[in-house]
Design a protein around this motif. Structure first.
Motif: not given
Length: 485
Positions: A194, A196, A202, A212, A216, A223-224, A466, A469-470
């Motif tokens: 993925v 990100t 990653r 994660l 996912l 998340f990506g 979230k 990671v975002d």
């Protein structure tokens, strides 16, 4: 398809707070893309709306989905996805990925957005001894099943061969062929590649990043951008499967028999019941053209003689119009549901049923007979079995205690969309006494809220992930999980 104003406000608040925390503030205003800003070191192509190839990369299976991004990155590899994410982050633009365009789009992909088309990412690597396959983001289930079955193995695939593998897995992945025997596709993922929001590629596993990995598998595209998954495979080469079609006038009797029958079957038996309005199309077998029918779909991993004995009570309810249930190579499993392959316009709603009672059956039949815009398809799929069990490595799939899925669709035709949406809403209301109030992630429509897919505990966990990671919610053109602030 609109974003609720409360979600806009939540995003603005998130940006303000996180901008103070060192991530930096995204540019203000509506993003606009100039050719000079586009990545130049791509294996694939960067396309603006006026470019040749733009319409090919933005075409969808569901013709009711309007996809018109400001820029398309037609990715040839994971390395092409990274500059696409970095461009979106630099411009403060939302970004989404699309392979086949099957999934309902709850918010528009418009001129302020970056779209990553993964259609060209078609790699499939099967490790027969390990019973695994690495599948890239542009692969469809038809392609994957054809390749995997060469090795005497089978995946937890969907009903339609034109659905993308990666999107299916990220949404949990309800397999109507092997699901009751083995569970959700997301229960059998070894690793996920993925990109990100920071632009890094990653490889995520239960060891490398447990949280994660949890999010996912069931968090959809929040998340990506997933470029590949490694999934487990199963030593299945044949099925006892197909469909038994009965006249529509027998719907109540057939569904009542099915309701009792599912109480008796082992986990090796996956099935569904569908009330169908068949089109008058020359591609259909003559006995089905233009007819209202009830279809019982069967997929059993038991030896055919045992499976036939299990199915026999259904065959005797009334005289079938057609019976295609037989022993088949697993490679032919798409014939069980025979979903439309060509792009078409689809409006749909879904839910989960806690039980199937005589009263539920009456309501299901009434929905197909009494609405102003009756559904072309009303299907319930039997859950339980391995669907109800937690996997060895937990994931975000919630509400495993439901008894059946509920899916309503209108396909093609010229009926006004407003009339269909109104009729589908009335159908859901009519069935509400037996619904859980939640929706299977794979079947979420643009009328569903994200919260309907998760328990409150799981949703809070995903919101916290979230934020990590975002934090600026780049990946928001979906059933969105807002960062926790």
């Amino acid at each position: 398809m609109y974003i609720h104003s409360s979600r806009h406000e939540a995003r603005e608040e998130t940006s303000q707070k996180l901008g103070e925390s060192g991530w930096g503030q995204p540019p203000a205003g509506l993003p606009h893309f100039e050719r000079g800003e586009l990545p130049v070191t791509l294996q694939g192509r960067a396309l603006l709306p006026e470019d040749d190839g733009y319409s090919d990369e933005t075409r969808t299976y569901n013709l009711r989905i309007d996809v018109r991004p400001g820029v398309v990155i037609a990715a040839a590899s994971a390395r092409d996805v990274q500059p696409a994410v970095r461009l979106a982050a630099a411009k403060g633009a939302p970004i989404a990925a699309m392979a086949t365009g099957h999934a309902m789009q709850p918010v528009p992909i418009g001129p302020d957005a970056v779209l990553v088309s993964t259609r060209a990412m078609r790699g499939i690597t099967v490790e027969a001894e390990a019973r695994t396959a690495r599948i890239e983001a542009g692969v469809t289930w038809g392609e994957a099943v054809a390749e995997i079955t060469k090795f005497g193995l089978a995946p937890l695939n969907g009903a339609s061969p034109s659905v993308g593998v990666v999107g299916f897995v990220l949404a949990g992945g309800h397999s109507p062929t092997l699901g009751r025997a083995y569970g959700y596709a997301a229960d059998h993922v070894n690793s996920i590649e993925v990109v990100t929001a920071d632009g890094k590629l990653r490889t995520v596993t239960a060891v490398s990043d447990p949280e994660l990995f949890f999010g996912l598998r069931g968090g959809k595209g929040n998340f990506g951008i997933v470029t590949a998954v490694e999934i487990e495979l199963f030593p299945i080469t044949t099925l006892y499967g197909g469909s038994i079609f009965f006249p529509g006038k027998s719907a109540t009797a057939v569904l009542d028999a099915y309701r009792e029958w599912v109480k008796t079957v082992p986990d090796s038996m996956s099935s569904s019941a569908a009330l169908l309005r068949m089109p008058d199309a020359p591609t259909l077998p003559e006995p089905l053209r233009g007819k209202q029918v009830v279809s019982i779909r069967i997929s059993c991993t038991d030896p055919s003689e045992n499976a036939a004995a299990l199915v026999e009570p259904l065959r005797t309810v009334t005289t079938p119009i057609m019976d295609t249930v037989r022993e088949m190579p697993y490679a032919d499993c798409a014939s069980i549901h025979s979903d439309p392959v060509d792009p078409t316009a689809v409006l749909e709603r879904a839910g989960l049923l806690r039980e199937l009672t005589p009263e539920t059956v009456d309501a299901l039949v009434a929905v197909t007979e009494e609405t102003t815009a009756p559904p072309d398809l009303l299907e319930i799929r039997h859950l339980g079995g391995a669907f109800a069990r937690q996997p060895g490595v937990p994931n975000a799939i919630s509400y495993r205690d439901a008894a059946f899925t509920l899916f309503i669709a209108n396909i093609g035709g010229s009926i006004d969309a407003n009339a269909i949406e109104s009729a589908q809403t009335m159908a859901i209301e009519r069935l509400r006494p037996w619904c859980t109030g939640y929706t299977l992630l794979s079947f979420m429509s643009d009328a569903d809220t994200t919260e309907q897919g998760y328990t409150p505990e799981v949703y809070r966990r995903l919101a916290s992930l979230k934020q990590r990671v975002d934090p600026f919610n780049l990946f928001r053109l979906n059933h969105n999980i807002c960062p926790e602030v």
